[in-house]
Design a protein around this motif. Structure first.
Motif, PDB file in Angstrom:
ATOM      1  N   ALA A  82       0.832  -1.205   0.000  1.00 50.36           N
ATOM      2  CA  ALA A  82       0.000   0.000   0.000  1.00 50.36           C
ATOM      3  C   ALA A  82       0.870   1.260   0.000  1.00 50.36           C
ATOM      4  O   ALA A  82       0.582   2.224  -0.716  1.00 50.36           O
ATOM      5  CB  ALA A  82      -0.933  -0.011   1.211  1.00 50.36           C
ATOM      6  N   LEU A  83       1.929   1.247   0.788  1.00 50.80           N
ATOM      7  CA  LEU A  83       2.844   2.395   0.824  1.00 50.80           C
ATOM      8  C   LEU A  83       3.498   2.621  -0.527  1.00 50.80           C
ATOM      9  O   LEU A  83       3.645   3.769  -0.969  1.00 50.80           O
ATOM     10  CB  LEU A  83       3.919   2.180   1.895  1.00 50.80           C
ATOM     11  N   CYS A  84       3.882   1.549  -1.206  1.00 54.31           N
ATOM     12  CA  CYS A  84       4.503   1.680  -2.536  1.00 54.31           C
ATOM     13  C   CYS A  84       3.547   2.324  -3.530  1.00 54.31           C
ATOM     14  O   CYS A  84       3.953   3.185  -4.317  1.00 54.31           O
ATOM     15  CB  CYS A  84       4.943   0.315  -3.061  1.00 54.31           C
ATOM     16  N   ILE A  85       2.293   1.915  -3.493  1.00 51.35           N
ATOM     17  CA  ILE A  85       1.299   2.501  -4.404  1.00 51.35           C
ATOM     18  C   ILE A  85       1.140   3.992  -4.104  1.00 51.35           C
ATOM     19  O   ILE A  85       1.154   4.835  -5.005  1.00 51.35           O
ATOM     20  CB  ILE A  85      -0.051   1.767  -4.289  1.00 51.35           C
ATOM     21  N   ALA A  86       1.000   4.332  -2.819  1.00 53.56           N
ATOM     22  CA  ALA A  86       0.817   5.734  -2.431  1.00 53.56           C
ATOM     23  C   ALA A  86       2.043   6.569  -2.793  1.00 53.56           C
ATOM     24  O   ALA A  86       1.911   7.691  -3.302  1.00 53.56           O
ATOM     25  CB  ALA A  86       0.528   5.822  -0.936  1.00 53.56           C
ATOM     26  N   GLU A  87       3.247   6.041  -2.562  1.00 54.02           N
ATOM     27  CA  GLU A  87       4.461   6.770  -2.910  1.00 54.02           C
ATOM     28  C   GLU A  87       4.585   6.953  -4.415  1.00 54.02           C
ATOM     29  O   GLU A  87       5.032   7.998  -4.891  1.00 54.02           O
ATOM     30  CB  GLU A  87       5.691   6.058  -2.361  1.00 54.02           C
ATOM     31  N   HIS A  88       4.190   5.950  -5.176  1.00 53.00           N
ATOM     32  CA  HIS A  88       4.229   6.066  -6.632  1.00 53.00           C
ATOM     33  C   HIS A  88       3.314   7.205  -7.097  1.00 53.00           C
ATOM     34  O   HIS A  88       3.705   8.019  -7.938  1.00 53.00           O
ATOM     35  CB  HIS A  88       3.810   4.743  -7.281  1.00 53.00           C
ATOM     36  N   LEU A  89       2.120   7.268  -6.523  1.00 56.39           N
ATOM     37  CA  LEU A  89       1.205   8.353  -6.875  1.00 56.39           C
ATOM     38  C   LEU A  89       1.792   9.705  -6.487  1.00 56.39           C
ATOM     39  O   LEU A  89       1.706  10.667  -7.253  1.00 56.39           O
ATOM     40  CB  LEU A  89      -0.148   8.131  -6.199  1.00 56.39           C
ATOM     41  N   ARG A  90       2.380   9.783  -5.313  1.00 57.54           N
ATOM     42  CA  ARG A  90       3.030  11.026  -4.872  1.00 57.54           C
ATOM     43  C   ARG A  90       4.129  11.432  -5.847  1.00 57.54           C
ATOM     44  O   ARG A  90       4.226  12.594  -6.250  1.00 57.54           O
ATOM     45  CB  ARG A  90       3.629  10.837  -3.474  1.00 57.54           C
ATOM     46  N   ASP A  91       4.936  10.457  -6.259  1.00 59.92           N
ATOM     47  CA  ASP A  91       6.043  10.755  -7.177  1.00 59.92           C
ATOM     48  C   ASP A  91       5.556  11.188  -8.550  1.00 59.92           C
ATOM     49  O   ASP A  91       6.288  11.851  -9.287  1.00 59.92           O
ATOM     50  CB  ASP A  91       6.963   9.532  -7.305  1.00 59.92           C
ATOM     51  N   GLN A  92       4.330  10.806  -8.910  1.00 61.65           N
ATOM     52  CA  GLN A  92       3.734  11.226 -10.183  1.00 61.65           C
ATOM     53  C   GLN A  92       3.023  12.576 -10.052  1.00 61.65           C
ATOM     54  O   GLN A  92       2.419  13.046 -11.009  1.00 61.65           O
ATOM     55  CB  GLN A  92       2.736  10.171 -10.680  1.00 61.65           C
ATOM     56  N   GLY A  93       3.075  13.189  -8.872  1.00 61.59           N
ATOM     57  CA  GLY A  93       2.455  14.491  -8.655  1.00 61.59           C
ATOM     58  C   GLY A  93       0.982  14.432  -8.305  1.00 61.59           C
ATOM     59  O   GLY A  93       0.290  15.448  -8.319  1.00 61.59           O
ATOM     60  N   GLU A  94       0.489  13.249  -7.971  1.00 66.19           N
ATOM     61  CA  GLU A  94      -0.922  13.073  -7.629  1.00 66.19           C
ATOM     62  C   GLU A  94      -1.132  13.268  -6.129  1.00 66.19           C
ATOM     63  O   GLU A  94      -0.228  13.103  -5.332  1.00 66.19           O
ATOM     64  CB  GLU A  94      -1.386  11.660  -8.008  1.00 66.19           C
ATOM     65  N   HIS A  95      -2.359  13.597  -5.785  1.00 70.85           N
ATOM     66  CA  HIS A  95      -2.751  13.626  -4.371  1.00 70.85           C
ATOM     67  C   HIS A  95      -3.256  12.238  -4.011  1.00 70.85           C
ATOM     68  O   HIS A  95      -3.944  11.592  -4.788  1.00 70.85           O
ATOM     69  CB  HIS A  95      -3.854  14.652  -4.119  1.00 70.85           C
ATOM     70  N   CYS A  96      -2.903  11.783  -2.811  1.00 76.37           N
ATOM     71  CA  CYS A  96      -3.258  10.428  -2.411  1.00 76.37           C
ATOM     72  C   CYS A  96      -3.595  10.399  -0.925  1.00 76.37           C
ATOM     73  O   CYS A  96      -2.916  11.023  -0.117  1.00 76.37           O
ATOM     74  CB  CYS A  96      -2.089   9.489  -2.710  1.00 76.37           C
ATOM     75  N   LEU A  97      -4.633   9.659  -0.605  1.00 79.82           N
ATOM     76  CA  LEU A  97      -4.991   9.393   0.786  1.00 79.82           C
ATOM     77  C   LEU A  97      -4.708   7.925   1.047  1.00 79.82           C
ATOM     78  O   LEU A  97      -5.284   7.062   0.395  1.00 79.82           O
ATOM     79  CB  LEU A  97      -6.473   9.694   1.039  1.00 79.82           C
ATOM     80  N   LEU A  98      -3.801   7.654   1.959  1.00 80.31           N
ATOM     81  CA  LEU A  98      -3.477   6.278   2.342  1.00 80.31           C
ATOM     82  C   LEU A  98      -4.170   5.980   3.663  1.00 80.31           C
ATOM     83  O   LEU A  98      -3.958   6.687   4.655  1.00 80.31           O
ATOM     84  CB  LEU A  98      -1.967   6.093   2.488  1.00 80.31           C
ATOM     85  N   VAL A  99      -5.000   4.958   3.663  1.00 84.87           N
ATOM     86  CA  VAL A  99      -5.718   4.543   4.866  1.00 84.87           C
ATOM     87  C   VAL A  99      -5.255   3.143   5.219  1.00 84.87           C
ATOM     88  O   VAL A  99      -5.303   2.243   4.385  1.00 84.87           O
ATOM     89  CB  VAL A  99      -7.248   4.553   4.623  1.00 84.87           C
ATOM     90  N   VAL A 100      -4.783   2.965   6.445  1.00 83.35           N
ATOM     91  CA  VAL A 100      -4.337   1.658   6.924  1.00 83.35           C
ATOM     92  C   VAL A 100      -5.270   1.226   8.050  1.00 83.35           C
ATOM     93  O   VAL A 100      -5.375   1.897   9.066  1.00 83.35           O
ATOM     94  CB  VAL A 100      -2.879   1.701   7.429  1.00 83.35           C
ATOM     95  N   ASP A 101      -5.931   0.112   7.823  1.00 82.68           N
ATOM     96  CA  ASP A 101      -6.894  -0.399   8.797  1.00 82.68           C
ATOM     97  C   ASP A 101      -6.613  -1.891   8.950  1.00 82.68           C
ATOM     98  O   ASP A 101      -6.955  -2.676   8.089  1.00 82.68           O
ATOM     99  CB  ASP A 101      -8.316  -0.162   8.273  1.00 82.68           C
ATOM    100  N   ASP A 102      -5.857  -2.265   9.801  1.00 85.15           N
ATOM    101  CA  ASP A 102      -5.516  -1.969  11.169  1.00 85.15           C
ATOM    102  C   ASP A 102      -4.000  -2.106  11.289  1.00 85.15           C
ATOM    103  O   ASP A 102      -3.411  -2.990  10.715  1.00 85.15           O
ATOM    104  CB  ASP A 102      -6.318  -2.942  11.993  1.00 85.15           C
ATOM    105  N   PHE A 103      -3.381  -1.267  12.078  1.00 92.08           N
ATOM    106  CA  PHE A 103      -1.932  -1.213  12.201  1.00 92.08           C
ATOM    107  C   PHE A 103      -1.373  -2.199  13.228  1.00 92.08           C
ATOM    108  O   PHE A 103      -0.159  -2.298  13.407  1.00 92.08           O
ATOM    109  CB  PHE A 103      -1.531   0.197  12.651  1.00 92.08           C
TER     110      PHE A 103
END
Length: 167
Positions: free
Chosen positions: A125-146
């Protein structure tokens, strides 16, 4: 499940993080759809915000509401479901489909598996969110349950500390 998020991309598991000096200041709110959060403790785009509370207090529902609020906001969502029972996950998925929020949401699901598998699900999930960030996209990462990734990290840290004292 439902297909690959980035079918023609190889996303590195460990990549370089932007240094603190090059990051922009937080200047734009992330509207969660939760009036109390948006009014009393607004979350900025780019900010980390843990939702902490006792079991059964509605954290998961609040996170689902936040994901649903992003469907027309230009924010892609990544939802990591780590260790949730099948019935809870099915309810979540139904809510997303009914609110038409699945079109901008990637779901990483790791059911009742080992702590290691749940930790790897978090990494995905972190890799997907970081990839979106690196592409200049806004991303909401939700982790349920830590819980499981934290327990695994604590166990690994204890092993590491044991190796340090034996040297």
């Amino acid at each position: 499940g439902k297909g690959e998020v980035f079918p023609n991309s190889a996303i590195p598991m460990l990549n370089a993080q932007p240094d603190v000096g090059s990051r922009q200041k937080i200047h734009e709110n992330l509207h969660t759809g939760l009036c109390g959060v948006d009014a009393l403790a607004p979350i900025g785009r780019g900010q980390t915000m843990p939702f902490i509370g006792p079991k059964g207090c509605g954290k998961s529902q609040a996170l689902v509401d936040a994901v649903c609020a992003q469907k027309d906001a230009g924010v892609f969502c990544v939802y990591a479901s780590l260790g949730q029972p099948e019935e809870e996950f099915s309810e979540f998925e139904t809510l997303l489909r009914n609110s038409r929020a699945m079109s901008n949401t990637a779901v990483v699901r790791v059911g009742n598996q080992s702590k290691t598998q749940q930790f790897l699900g978090l990494c995905r999930a972190l890799c997907i969110a970081e990839h979106l960030r690196d592409q200049g996209e806004h991303c909401l990462l939700v982790v349920d349950d830590f819980t499981a990734p934290v327990q695994l990290w604590k166990e690994a840290w204890k092993l590491y500390q044991g190796n340090e004292t034996s040297r």
